[in-house]
Each structure stands twice: as C-alpha cells, then as structure tokens.
Motif scaffolding. Structure first.
Motif, mmCIF file in Angstrom:
data_model
loop_
_atom_site.group_PDB
_atom_site.id
_atom_site.type_symbol
_atom_site.label_atom_id
_atom_site.label_comp_id
_atom_site.label_asym_id
_atom_site.label_seq_id
_atom_site.Cartn_x
_atom_site.Cartn_y
_atom_site.Cartn_z
ATOM 1 N N ALA A 9 22.092 4.682 -23.441
ATOM 2 C CA ALA A 9 21.256 4.661 -24.650
ATOM 3 C C ALA A 9 20.323 3.460 -24.636
ATOM 4 N N GLY A 19 15.824 9.864 -26.193
ATOM 5 C CA GLY A 19 17.231 9.885 -26.562
ATOM 6 C C GLY A 19 17.460 10.150 -28.038
ATOM 7 N N ASP A 21 19.809 8.148 -30.166
ATOM 8 C CA ASP A 21 20.770 7.093 -30.490
ATOM 9 C C ASP A 21 21.341 7.235 -31.895
ATOM 10 N N GLY A 224 22.235 10.034 -22.564
ATOM 11 C CA GLY A 224 21.525 10.014 -23.838
ATOM 12 C C GLY A 224 20.178 10.698 -23.797
#
Length: 250
Positions: A9, A19, A21, A224
C-alpha cells in the motif's frame, strides 16, 4: 490458528492515485508501505501511516528498485552493495515518519522484482537481510518459504515470516508465476479465498501448470494495486474466519 493478512500500500504519487488504502486497511492486520523508490511520495507515506495507526494496522517497509516508471516490477542490474544501500535508505525514510507518529517499524518486505530476485539470488537476499539486521536485528523479514531470502535472513539471525499469495499463481519451483503467464493473477475473489484457506490449512497450492507445491503461510498478501483488492480481502477474511482461523498480526 492464526494468520496475518497484509497488503502492499501507500503507492499513490501526488495527484495520481493507486490502490484502495482507505477500503483495505480496515480488513488487514499489517501493511507494507512503499518508501518512495518504486512508488509513493512523502505525503502519501505520512497519510498511509496515519491511516494504519487509526485502523490499528502494523506498518512495515516495502523497499523496491528505484524504478517509478516500471513500478519496481522490472529487473535492474543493481549490485549487492547498491541493494543494501537502497534498502537501508528506504527503511530510514519510513522510520522517520513512524518515529514522529510514535509507531515502531513492524517488519520489512521487499517489493516486486526485488522480492523475486531475492527469492533466488543469495547475494541480493543477503544484502537485504544485512540492511535489516544493521538497522534493527529484531525487525522481522517477510519472504517466501524455501527462498534465498529465508535462508539468508535466518543465517543472519533474523526472524523470517513466511508469506503466501492467494491472488497470484505459482510455478512448480514454488516461485510466483510471471504476470504475463496465464493464471498468474487470480481475478475471482471467491477463488482467491478458496486458495487462502487451502494455503493456511493444508500447506499446498496448485501451480499454473497443474502440479502441486508445498508452502507455509504465516502471512497472506493482497496486492493493493489489484483492481479487486477490497473484494478479495473481504472474501479471504470471511473464508478464513468461517474456518476458525483468526486474522492477527504476526
């Protein structure tokens, strides 16, 4: 039975977002944060650390090759001395932000092409492990079982946490299949969840060419940047818990 659930991440850069997160961190027990070489930037790193702290997720370093254009997934002809220095440099970047937030460095896991090279190249694996040891010999090193990284890490007295990848295909040699190979990336969250349970409970997985390979899974990784990362994480966590497996930071 317990297993850690991690994700790579903190890989956004300026206005370019990569990604999930915010969605992922609440489903995980640890994260591997980009340290600015293959992805990420200082503000992204700070924000990811604060999000991890809010979610109660352990933070590890995710150093890679200095290759933003290739996202650290291209092999570079870096010497062991360069890899040692690059790894220590990236640890230092993350550690500065962690210190300000009052958090420890939980672990280190190499990224992408560096991870794959360290799985089979003893000199590169030793350079990474030495950087971790010189920074703090109590910091765990994350890698695949049977890899050069495991061997060299243990030889230097490090704790090595063995990792498996439920959303990635494996070769018969127990390595990750190249991303361009059919079956190398698992898209279906339900299939990734099935594989996660099999990895943890049975200790083996089918390879992309129809063989079986043994493995140990102390931590499971979700990439991620995978388009389905949040859905995969939800399916995996639910499947593990349905089998009585607790997701817990190693």
């Amino acid at each position: 039975m317990t297993v850690d659930l991690n994700a790579d991440a903190g890989e956004s850069f300026g206005p370019w977002k990569l990604g999930h997160d915010e969605e992922l961190f609440g489903l995980l027990t640890s994260v591997n944060l980009a340290c600015g070489f293959h992805a990420g930037d200082p503000l992204t790193l700070r924000q990811a650390i604060r999000l991890a702290q809010y979610r109660g997720v352990a933070v590890g370093a995710h150093p890679g090759y200095p290759d933003r254009v290739g996202f650290g997934r291209r092999h570079l002809e870096a010497s062991p001395e360069e890899v040692y220095a690059d790894t220590l440099y990236q640890i230092g970047a993350l550690a500065a932000f962690l210190r300000v937030e009052g958090l420890p460095l939980h672990h280190l896991k190499p990224h992408g092409a560096l991870y794959n090279r360290a799985a089979r190249d003893a000199e590169i694996a030793r350079a990474i492990a030495q950087a971790v040891r010189d920074y703090d010999p109590t910091t765990p090193l994350v890698g695949m079982g049977g890899s050069a990284l495991e061997t060299e890490g243990r030889a230097l007295g490090l704790r090595v946490v063995l990792e498996a990848f439920p959303e990635r295909g494996y070769t018969a040699q127990g390595l990750l299949a190249p991303r361009g190979m059919p079956g190398a990336v698992i898209q279906d969250p339900a299939e990734a969840a099935r594989r996660a349970v099999q990895m943890v409970l049975e200790g083996w997985i089918e390879t992309v060419d129809g063989h079986e390979v043994a493995l140990r899974a102390e931590t499971l990784c979700i990439h991620g940047d995978h388009p389905n990362a949040p859905q995969i994480a939800r399916h995996i966590r639910a499947a593990l818990e349905a089998e009585g497996i607790t997701c817990q930071t190693f």
